[in-house]
Design an enzyme around this catalytic site. Sequence first.
Site, PDB file in Angstrom:
ATOM      1  N   ALA A   1     -16.765 -92.265  48.076  1.00  0.00           N
ATOM      2  CA  ALA A   1     -17.373 -92.601  46.679  1.00  0.00           C
ATOM      3  C   ALA A   1     -16.504 -92.819  45.468  1.00  0.00           C
ATOM      4  O   ALA A   1     -16.995 -93.503  44.615  1.00  0.00           O
ATOM      5  CB  ALA A   1     -17.904 -91.126  46.327  1.00  0.00           C
ATOM      6  N   ALA A   2     -15.090 -92.930  45.657  1.00  0.00           N
ATOM      7  CA  ALA A   2     -14.242 -93.621  44.563  1.00  0.00           C
ATOM      8  C   ALA A   2     -14.525 -94.999  44.324  1.00  0.00           C
ATOM      9  O   ALA A   2     -14.837 -95.778  45.102  1.00  0.00           O
ATOM     10  CB  ALA A   2     -12.801 -93.223  45.220  1.00  0.00           C
TER      11      ALA A   2
ATOM     12  N   THR B   1     -25.368 -89.453  45.043  1.00  0.00           N
ATOM     13  CA  THR B   1     -24.230 -90.466  45.263  1.00  0.00           C
ATOM     14  C   THR B   1     -23.495 -89.913  46.457  1.00  0.00           C
ATOM     15  O   THR B   1     -23.389 -90.855  47.254  1.00  0.00           O
ATOM     16  CB  THR B   1     -23.076 -90.051  44.241  1.00  0.00           C
ATOM     17  OG1 THR B   1     -23.692 -90.598  42.766  1.00  0.00           O
ATOM     18  CG2 THR B   1     -21.870 -90.964  44.304  1.00  0.00           C
TER      19      THR B   1
ATOM     20  N   ARG C   1     -16.560 -91.855  31.204  1.00  0.00           N
ATOM     21  CA  ARG C   1     -15.644 -91.203  31.981  1.00  0.00           C
ATOM     22  C   ARG C   1     -14.647 -90.705  30.861  1.00  0.00           C
ATOM     23  O   ARG C   1     -14.338 -91.375  30.036  1.00  0.00           O
ATOM     24  CB  ARG C   1     -14.684 -92.169  32.830  1.00  0.00           C
ATOM     25  CG  ARG C   1     -13.238 -91.645  33.436  1.00  0.00           C
ATOM     26  CD  ARG C   1     -12.865 -92.499  34.492  1.00  0.00           C
ATOM     27  NE  ARG C   1     -13.638 -92.478  35.582  1.00  0.00           N
ATOM     28  CZ  ARG C   1     -13.495 -92.908  36.894  1.00  0.00           C
ATOM     29  NH1 ARG C   1     -12.390 -93.488  37.338  1.00  0.00           N
ATOM     30  NH2 ARG C   1     -14.348 -92.929  37.795  1.00  0.00           N
TER      31      ARG C   1
ATOM     32  N   LYS D   1     -19.441 -99.690  31.275  1.00  0.00           N
ATOM     33  CA  LYS D   1     -18.702 -98.469  31.479  1.00  0.00           C
ATOM     34  C   LYS D   1     -18.031 -98.156  30.275  1.00  0.00           C
ATOM     35  O   LYS D   1     -17.613 -99.007  29.314  1.00  0.00           O
ATOM     36  CB  LYS D   1     -17.723 -98.492  32.650  1.00  0.00           C
ATOM     37  CG  LYS D   1     -17.397 -97.089  33.140  1.00  0.00           C
ATOM     38  CD  LYS D   1     -18.293 -96.694  34.313  1.00  0.00           C
ATOM     39  CE  LYS D   1     -17.957 -95.438  35.118  1.00  0.00           C
ATOM     40  NZ  LYS D   1     -18.776 -95.165  36.162  1.00  0.00           N
TER      41      LYS D   1
ATOM     42  N   ALA E   1     -11.957 -89.512  45.042  1.00  0.00           N
ATOM     43  CA  ALA E   1     -11.491 -89.074  43.795  1.00  0.00           C
ATOM     44  C   ALA E   1     -11.050 -90.166  42.686  1.00  0.00           C
ATOM     45  O   ALA E   1     -12.175 -91.150  42.864  1.00  0.00           O
ATOM     46  CB  ALA E   1     -10.087 -88.324  44.246  1.00  0.00           C
ATOM     47  N   MET E   2      -9.908 -90.202  42.447  1.00  0.00           N
ATOM     48  CA  MET E   2      -9.747 -91.583  41.571  1.00  0.00           C
ATOM     49  C   MET E   2      -9.645 -92.916  42.582  1.00  0.00           C
ATOM     50  O   MET E   2      -9.340 -92.520  43.754  1.00  0.00           O
ATOM     51  CB  MET E   2      -8.259 -91.352  40.922  1.00  0.00           C
ATOM     52  CG  MET E   2      -8.854 -90.123  39.793  1.00  0.00           C
ATOM     53  SD  MET E   2     -10.151 -90.351  38.585  1.00  0.00           S
ATOM     54  CE  MET E   2      -9.235 -91.626  37.451  1.00  0.00           C
TER      55      MET E   2
ATOM     56  N   LYS F   1     -22.303-103.013  41.613  1.00  0.00           N
ATOM     57  CA  LYS F   1     -23.075-102.206  42.211  1.00  0.00           C
ATOM     58  C   LYS F   1     -24.546-102.160  42.076  1.00  0.00           C
ATOM     59  O   LYS F   1     -25.593-101.905  42.988  1.00  0.00           O
ATOM     60  CB  LYS F   1     -22.656-100.733  41.711  1.00  0.00           C
ATOM     61  CG  LYS F   1     -23.146 -99.346  42.262  1.00  0.00           C
ATOM     62  CD  LYS F   1     -22.680 -98.280  41.718  1.00  0.00           C
ATOM     63  CE  LYS F   1     -21.100 -97.994  41.677  1.00  0.00           C
ATOM     64  NZ  LYS F   1     -20.444 -96.626  41.100  1.00  0.00           N
TER      65      LYS F   1
ATOM     66  N   SER G   1     -26.103 -86.437  38.982  1.00  0.00           N
ATOM     67  CA  SER G   1     -26.198 -87.692  39.882  1.00  0.00           C
ATOM     68  C   SER G   1     -25.326 -87.396  41.254  1.00  0.00           C
ATOM     69  O   SER G   1     -25.452 -88.207  42.342  1.00  0.00           O
ATOM     70  CB  SER G   1     -25.974 -88.781  39.440  1.00  0.00           C
ATOM     71  OG  SER G   1     -24.720 -89.100  39.006  1.00  0.00           O
TER      72      SER G   1
END
Length: 367
Positions: free
Chosen positions: A275-276, A167, A61, A97, A254-255, A85, A163
């Site tokens: 999806a956030a 997603t 990120r 991450k 979003a975030m 996940k 992706s």
Amino acid sequence: MTIDVVDHTLLPTVSGVFDRPDFADDSPHEQVVFCQDKETGLKAIIGIHSTALGPALGGTRFFPYRDENAALTDALRLSRGMTYKAAAAGLRLGGGKAVLIGDPGLVKTPALLEAYGRFVDTLGGRYITAGDVGTTSDDMDIIGRSTDHVVARTPAAGGSGDSAPLTARGVFYSILAAAESIWGSPDLTGRRVGVEGTGKVGYNLIALLAEAGATIIASDVNAAALQRVTADFPRVAIAETVIDKDIDIYAPCAMGATLTDTTVRILNAAVVCGAANNQLAQPVVEEMLRDRGVVWVPDFVSNSGGLIQVAGEIENKPRHEVVEQVEHIGATVTSILGRQHDQGILAGQAADAIVRERLGDASRVRR
């Protein structure tokens, strides 16, 4: 857990790191690496939460964090989420991450990405990176000049590409499963869906929802992203916010941390599925959602399609098998919501139980 500090000047405000709430659970991080390259301006943090099931995989990120503490918090929360996940999706991968500090529109350069790739390479495959907010498949090609431990490169470079479409597909099938659980049918015709965030994933989700006959309201802080939606889907209504609108389904894309004790009170939806990452500002928020009769699909389940894609890339799976596995996320959601109902627990607790079972089995095998 080890803390590797490549340059101490990157750490002016993170004293007492082992006392942080992020490390308070019963599954602490294995390793956190702080990286800095003064020549290119790179400042990065790589979090490896778990390698119990396999190498830690998670995106990079690139974001203008207000300070190193905010960046560290995001890296820790996101890497832990990747462990969950991967385990929930039944993948032989751990969770990791990375976050790069800065505005990608201003400071991202090929030299910086190559420097970052060299840091990834020093981990010897314990961490495998991919794209995320602020990075693209083209960026992964550049990072790949310095390390082999990168996936989701462009097809031209031998990768599986962006992706975001898969997603979004996983989120869509999660929504279908939740709809069937609540309303007895996965049919979304006429269902009102509020999509918050119309970037790569949100845009693709809107396309799927529109094809399914849903009525869509969208919001985004990025005017260009909204213009693209308006041009391609003229029937989509645009609003400043969607969480407070009269909707059936709230899809945060979003975030994270948009669900707080304040926003839950103005939420009108019956389902939250998006999806956030890290949608709940605090764990207690899920109890508040339950008390209001709102079904929340745990984000680390619904948004695992991209991870499944890059796992398939590592294992050289045919595309159709990967797509089938992504669509199977819907069956996982059905199982979680079934446990929630039968055992009288929260959906998050049901999903956590599945994850802990798989991580526990892996730990016993390793011992």
